[in-house]
Motif scaffolding. Structure first.
Motif, PDB file in Angstrom:
ATOM      1  N   GLY A 183      27.414  51.583  43.729  1.00 53.55           N
ATOM      2  CA  GLY A 183      27.556  52.996  44.039  1.00 53.55           C
ATOM      3  C   GLY A 183      28.906  53.598  43.713  1.00 53.55           C
ATOM      4  N   ILE A 184      29.847  52.771  43.284  1.00 49.91           N
ATOM      5  CA  ILE A 184      31.163  53.264  42.896  1.00 49.91           C
ATOM      6  C   ILE A 184      31.614  52.554  41.623  1.00 49.91           C
ATOM      7  CG2 ILE A 184      31.945  53.900  45.206  1.00 49.91           C
ATOM      8  CD1 ILE A 184      33.473  51.224  45.297  1.00 49.91           C
ATOM      9  N   MET A 185      32.641  53.108  41.001  1.00 51.37           N
ATOM     10  CA  MET A 185      33.275  52.423  39.869  1.00 51.37           C
ATOM     11  C   MET A 185      34.197  51.357  40.468  1.00 51.37           C
ATOM     12  SD  MET A 185      32.356  53.592  36.879  1.00 51.37           S
ATOM     13  CE  MET A 185      33.737  53.325  35.778  1.00 51.37           C
ATOM     14  N   PHE A 186      33.618  50.215  40.695  1.00 50.12           N
ATOM     15  CA  PHE A 186      34.276  49.149  41.452  1.00 50.12           C
ATOM     16  C   PHE A 186      35.699  48.898  40.987  1.00 50.12           C
ATOM     17  CE2 PHE A 186      34.468  45.349  43.960  1.00 50.12           C
ATOM     18  CZ  PHE A 186      35.158  44.427  43.202  1.00 50.12           C
ATOM     19  N   SER A 187      35.912  48.875  39.702  1.00 51.35           N
ATOM     20  CA  SER A 187      37.223  48.493  39.172  1.00 51.35           C
ATOM     21  C   SER A 187      38.314  49.493  39.546  1.00 51.35           C
ATOM     22  CB  SER A 187      37.153  48.345  37.657  1.00 51.35           C
ATOM     23  OG  SER A 187      36.812  49.570  37.059  1.00 51.35           O
ATOM     24  N   HIS A 188      37.946  50.652  40.045  1.00 56.47           N
ATOM     25  CA  HIS A 188      38.923  51.692  40.372  1.00 56.47           C
ATOM     26  C   HIS A 188      39.371  51.640  41.831  1.00 56.47           C
ATOM     27  CE1 HIS A 188      37.513  54.546  36.887  1.00 56.47           C
ATOM     28  NE2 HIS A 188      37.819  53.334  36.479  1.00 56.47           N
ATOM     29  N   TYR A 189      38.795  50.738  42.615  1.00 56.36           N
ATOM     30  CA  TYR A 189      38.989  50.780  44.055  1.00 56.36           C
ATOM     31  C   TYR A 189      39.683  49.547  44.616  1.00 56.36           C
ATOM     32  CZ  TYR A 189      36.008  54.854  44.266  1.00 56.36           C
ATOM     33  OH  TYR A 189      35.492  56.114  44.107  1.00 56.36           O
ATOM     34  N   THR A 190      40.550  49.808  45.597  1.00 56.37           N
ATOM     35  CA  THR A 190      41.084  48.728  46.405  1.00 56.37           C
ATOM     36  C   THR A 190      39.980  48.186  47.301  1.00 56.37           C
ATOM     37  OG1 THR A 190      43.349  49.553  46.413  1.00 56.37           O
ATOM     38  CG2 THR A 190      42.693  48.176  48.276  1.00 56.37           C
ATOM     39  N   MET A 191      39.904  46.871  47.374  1.00 56.13           N
ATOM     40  CA  MET A 191      38.908  46.215  48.202  1.00 56.13           C
ATOM     41  C   MET A 191      39.600  45.435  49.315  1.00 56.13           C
ATOM     42  SD  MET A 191      36.088  47.159  46.925  1.00 56.13           S
ATOM     43  CE  MET A 191      35.143  46.173  48.079  1.00 56.13           C
ATOM     44  N   ASP A 213      36.152  40.381  40.606  1.00 54.46           N
ATOM     45  CA  ASP A 213      35.502  40.260  39.308  1.00 54.46           C
ATOM     46  C   ASP A 213      34.944  41.641  38.981  1.00 54.46           C
ATOM     47  OD1 ASP A 213      33.804  39.871  37.159  1.00 54.46           O
ATOM     48  OD2 ASP A 213      33.120  37.914  37.856  1.00 54.46           O
ATOM     49  N   ASN A 214      35.660  42.342  38.113  1.00 52.12           N
ATOM     50  CA  ASN A 214      35.272  43.716  37.803  1.00 52.12           C
ATOM     51  C   ASN A 214      34.037  43.795  36.898  1.00 52.12           C
ATOM     52  OD1 ASN A 214      37.313  44.832  39.378  1.00 52.12           O
ATOM     53  ND2 ASN A 214      38.759  44.884  37.669  1.00 52.12           N
ATOM     54  N   TYR A 215      33.616  42.680  36.361  1.00 55.10           N
ATOM     55  CA  TYR A 215      32.376  42.668  35.580  1.00 55.10           C
ATOM     56  C   TYR A 215      31.161  42.521  36.480  1.00 55.10           C
ATOM     57  CZ  TYR A 215      35.316  42.222  31.480  1.00 55.10           C
ATOM     58  OH  TYR A 215      36.242  42.445  30.502  1.00 55.10           O
ATOM     59  N   ARG A 216      31.351  41.809  37.582  1.00 55.67           N
ATOM     60  CA  ARG A 216      30.253  41.589  38.529  1.00 55.67           C
ATOM     61  C   ARG A 216      30.372  42.485  39.758  1.00 55.67           C
ATOM     62  NH1 ARG A 216      31.236  36.579  36.198  1.00 55.67           N
ATOM     63  NH2 ARG A 216      29.383  35.567  35.337  1.00 55.67           N
ATOM     64  N   ASP A 217      31.399  43.348  39.778  1.00 51.91           N
ATOM     65  CA  ASP A 217      31.604  44.253  40.916  1.00 51.91           C
ATOM     66  C   ASP A 217      31.643  43.480  42.229  1.00 51.91           C
ATOM     67  OD1 ASP A 217      29.643  47.106  39.647  1.00 51.91           O
ATOM     68  OD2 ASP A 217      31.535  46.202  39.015  1.00 51.91           O
ATOM     69  N   THR A 218      32.384  42.417  42.208  1.00 53.98           N
ATOM     70  CA  THR A 218      32.416  41.512  43.345  1.00 53.98           C
ATOM     71  C   THR A 218      33.849  41.194  43.743  1.00 53.98           C
ATOM     72  OG1 THR A 218      30.295  40.527  42.724  1.00 53.98           O
ATOM     73  CG2 THR A 218      31.707  39.235  44.174  1.00 53.98           C
ATOM     74  N   VAL A 219      34.081  41.155  45.038  1.00 55.26           N
ATOM     75  CA  VAL A 219      35.354  40.695  45.580  1.00 55.26           C
ATOM     76  C   VAL A 219      35.074  39.446  46.404  1.00 55.26           C
ATOM     77  CG1 VAL A 219      35.162  42.252  47.576  1.00 55.26           C
ATOM     78  CG2 VAL A 219      37.394  41.330  46.921  1.00 55.26           C
ATOM     79  N   SER A 220      35.958  38.481  46.290  1.00 56.31           N
ATOM     80  CA  SER A 220      35.770  37.209  46.987  1.00 56.31           C
ATOM     81  C   SER A 220      36.989  36.878  47.833  1.00 56.31           C
ATOM     82  CB  SER A 220      35.525  36.093  45.974  1.00 56.31           C
ATOM     83  OG  SER A 220      34.341  36.329  45.236  1.00 56.31           O
TER      84      SER A 220
END
Length: 114
Positions: free
Chosen positions: A25-33, A71-78
């Protein structure tokens, strides 16, 4: 915006565990997680955060033991958690702020037995 966390469970003290959070729902790579945690009877606390550029922050209690990554390709933070202690036991939440509002994933329980 939806955040889906996974990876919680039970581990013995000294063990390791990895939490993941996939965001839509967002441009993941643009956001602090962020990863927060909340233990019973305690306030929710910020554990770690990672900026769009990859800069990281950790609360003192987890420095040198936890590692946040994205991982900005998978829109995932670990969140890789090593040398877990009983005091790390909590419900862990991933979050991000979008248009002035904090969005949270459903918490995932981490249990650490001594």
């Amino acid at each position: 915006v939806q955040l889906q966390a996974s990876g919680g469970g039970s581990v013995q003290a000294g063990g390791s565990m990895t939490l993941s959070c996939t965001v839509t729902g967002i441009m993941f790579s643009h956001y602090t997680m962020n990863w927060f945690r909340q233990a019973p009877g305690k306030q929710r606390e910020l554990v770690s955060s990672i900026s769009p550029g990859g800069s990281t922050n950790y609360t003192d209690a987890v420095k040198e033991r936890f590692t946040i990554s994205r991982d900005n390709y998978r829109d995932t933070v670990s969140l890789q958690m090593n040398t877990l202690k009983p005091e790390d036991a909590a419900v862990y939440y991933c979050s991000t702020r979008h248009r002035g509002r904090e969005y949270w994933g459903r918490g995932t329980q981490v249990t650490v037995s001594s």
